[in-house]
Design an enzyme around this catalytic site. Structure first.
Site, PDB file in Angstrom:
ATOM      1  N   LYS A   1     -21.550   4.541 -55.904  1.00 18.51           N
ATOM      2  CA  LYS A   1     -21.006   4.717 -54.549  1.00 18.51           C
ATOM      3  C   LYS A   1     -19.506   4.874 -54.708  1.00 18.51           C
ATOM      4  O   LYS A   1     -18.804   3.909 -55.025  1.00 18.51           O
ATOM      5  CB  LYS A   1     -21.352   3.507 -53.674  1.00 18.51           C
ATOM      6  CG  LYS A   1     -20.701   3.574 -52.298  1.00 18.51           C
ATOM      7  CD  LYS A   1     -21.012   2.345 -51.445  1.00 18.51           C
ATOM      8  CE  LYS A   1     -19.971   2.237 -50.351  1.00 18.51           C
ATOM      9  NZ  LYS A   1     -20.171   1.079 -49.477  1.00 18.51           N
TER      10      LYS A   1
ATOM     11  N   GLY B   1     -16.617  -2.892 -41.985  1.00 19.76           N
ATOM     12  CA  GLY B   1     -16.568  -4.256 -41.478  1.00 19.76           C
ATOM     13  C   GLY B   1     -16.206  -4.378 -40.014  1.00 19.76           C
ATOM     14  O   GLY B   1     -16.083  -5.491 -39.496  1.00 19.76           O
TER      15      GLY B   1
ATOM     16  N   ALA C   1     -21.011   2.175 -43.442  1.00 15.37           N
ATOM     17  CA  ALA C   1     -19.872   1.428 -42.884  1.00 15.37           C
ATOM     18  C   ALA C   1     -19.760   1.518 -41.367  1.00 15.37           C
ATOM     19  O   ALA C   1     -19.992   2.556 -40.766  1.00 15.37           O
ATOM     20  CB  ALA C   1     -18.549   1.882 -43.489  1.00 15.37           C
ATOM     21  N   GLY C   2     -19.409   0.379 -40.775  1.00 15.73           N
ATOM     22  CA  GLY C   2     -19.111   0.320 -39.348  1.00 15.73           C
ATOM     23  C   GLY C   2     -20.283  -0.039 -38.455  1.00 15.73           C
ATOM     24  O   GLY C   2     -20.109  -0.235 -37.256  1.00 15.73           O
TER      25      GLY C   2
ATOM     26  N   ASN D   1     -23.542  -3.937 -44.580  1.00 15.71           N
ATOM     27  CA  ASN D   1     -23.374  -5.217 -45.257  1.00 15.71           C
ATOM     28  C   ASN D   1     -22.984  -6.328 -44.277  1.00 15.71           C
ATOM     29  O   ASN D   1     -23.726  -7.264 -44.021  1.00 15.71           O
ATOM     30  CB  ASN D   1     -22.327  -5.075 -46.357  1.00 15.71           C
ATOM     31  CG  ASN D   1     -22.189  -6.296 -47.266  1.00 15.71           C
ATOM     32  OD1 ASN D   1     -21.738  -6.190 -48.397  1.00 15.71           O
ATOM     33  ND2 ASN D   1     -22.583  -7.477 -46.828  1.00 15.71           N
ATOM     34  N   THR D   2     -21.791  -6.184 -43.669  1.00 16.84           N
ATOM     35  CA  THR D   2     -21.221  -7.276 -42.882  1.00 16.84           C
ATOM     36  C   THR D   2     -22.117  -7.692 -41.711  1.00 16.84           C
ATOM     37  O   THR D   2     -22.231  -8.889 -41.425  1.00 16.84           O
ATOM     38  CB  THR D   2     -19.826  -6.867 -42.366  1.00 16.84           C
ATOM     39  OG1 THR D   2     -19.071  -6.357 -43.466  1.00 16.84           O
ATOM     40  CG2 THR D   2     -19.085  -8.052 -41.770  1.00 16.84           C
TER      41      THR D   2
END
Lengths: 65, 252
Positions: B91, B152, B179-180, B201-202
């Site tokens: 990645k 995040g 992301a996001g 992830n977050t």
């Protein structure tokens, strides 16, 4: 000889990258290495001589996103 | 789907910021993810536990180059990751700005060119810019990973029109929103637009109950995919009665 290992200045007797990993207690199959910003593959570690002031990075698998 | 690998789950899960390795392992299991992202760092206290965990999870690993700001840093990190994780998947992140964590598209394309030539299977973290996407494909990438919103931030799809254009433009290229994403509904929306997968992830790691949230994301992504495949109805400006007018009683 003084070198920079993972951001810390250390005194080492090791002459090669392979010796340094042994001296510092790294489990050699679990880490990847770079010297002065260049990747050093596992088979090249015994032949990679360390000079005074060299910057060595020894990295391990960690959490990531 | 991704460099010759077909996956059943269309969720790729990040492994950072969990309360404990046990919670992470349970979250991976609950999510159904078959791909997890990992990184390379100077060994910390949790190093041994993390290696044990990687051995337990039967997931395919997608190492990242998170935190790299230059081509050289990203290329060196990718080479190190290939050796230590034993995979050619990478990645590729080359960050251009510390606050937004927006990719530096110029350095990204250059790093992608170097790594593709070395046989890496590059998953570039990019913006929704179509020309950057074209350049990444020319460099040898066979997947594109546009951001939904800054890493995040949990804002979801901040440029819906741009992402729609990207899906339409790169019809046959696997696209992953990376992301996001902050909520399962946002992940479902991504899949309804026809994206091939979601990487997050977050939103899971920082949920009150990460395992429950991982399961919710897995199901939302599945639902969104099925919705896309079933074909969404077109939107209308005006109402259109769904109950038939024929046979309506006269009661006035």
């Amino acid at each position: 000889m003084r070198i920079d290992l993972n951001g810390q200045t250390i005194e080492t007797q090791a002459r090669t990258l392979a010796d340094l990993l042994t001296e510092q207690g790294f489990e050699s199959p679990c880490v990847a290495t770079a010297v002065d910003g260049d990747f050093i593959a596992r088979p090249l570690r015994p032949g990679t001589l360390l000079n005074d002031g060299v910057k060595v990075e020894v990295l391990s698998p960690m959490q990531g996103g | 789907m991704f460099y010759g690998v077909d996956l059943k789950s269309r969720l790729m899960l990040g492994t950072a910021q969990y309360r404990s390795p046990q919670v992470l392992l349970e979250a991976i299991e609950a999510s159904g993810a078959e791909v997890i992202t990992v990184s390379l760092r100077r060994e910390g206290a949790a190093g041994g536990a993390f290696r044990d965990l990687l051995a337990k999870s039967r997931c395919r690993l997608l190492p990242n180059t998170a935190g790299c700001h230059t081509v050289r840093e990203a290329v060196t990190t990718a080479r190190m990751a290939r050796e230590v994780f034993g995979t050619s998947w990478i990645k590729l992140e080359v960050i251009g700005h510390a606050d937004t964590l927006q990719p530096d598209p110029f350095a990204l394309v250059e790093a992608a060119r170097v790594l593709c030539a070395e046989g890496f299977d590059v998953f570039p973290y990019t913006t929704e810019d179509l020309i950057v996407g074209e350049k990444l494909l020319e460099a040898g990438c066979k997947v594109l990973m546009p951001w939904g919103a800054p890493i995040g931030s949990g804002q979801g799809l901040r440029n819906l029109a741009g992402l729609r254009s990207m899906r339409a433009h790169f019809r046959d290229v696997p696209l992953v929103v990376d992301a996001g994403i902050g909520a399962p509904s946002q992940a479902a929306q991504t899949m309804e637009l026809g994206f091939d997968a979601v990487l997050l992830n977050t939103a899971v790691a920082k949920a009150v109950d990460p395992v429950g949230m991982a399961r919710a994301f897995g199901r939302a992504i599945q639902a969104g995919r099925e919705g896309y495949q079933a074909g969404l109805m077109p939107e209308r400006d005006m109402a259109s009665a769904s109950t038939p007018v024929f046979g309506l009683a006269e009661l006035a």
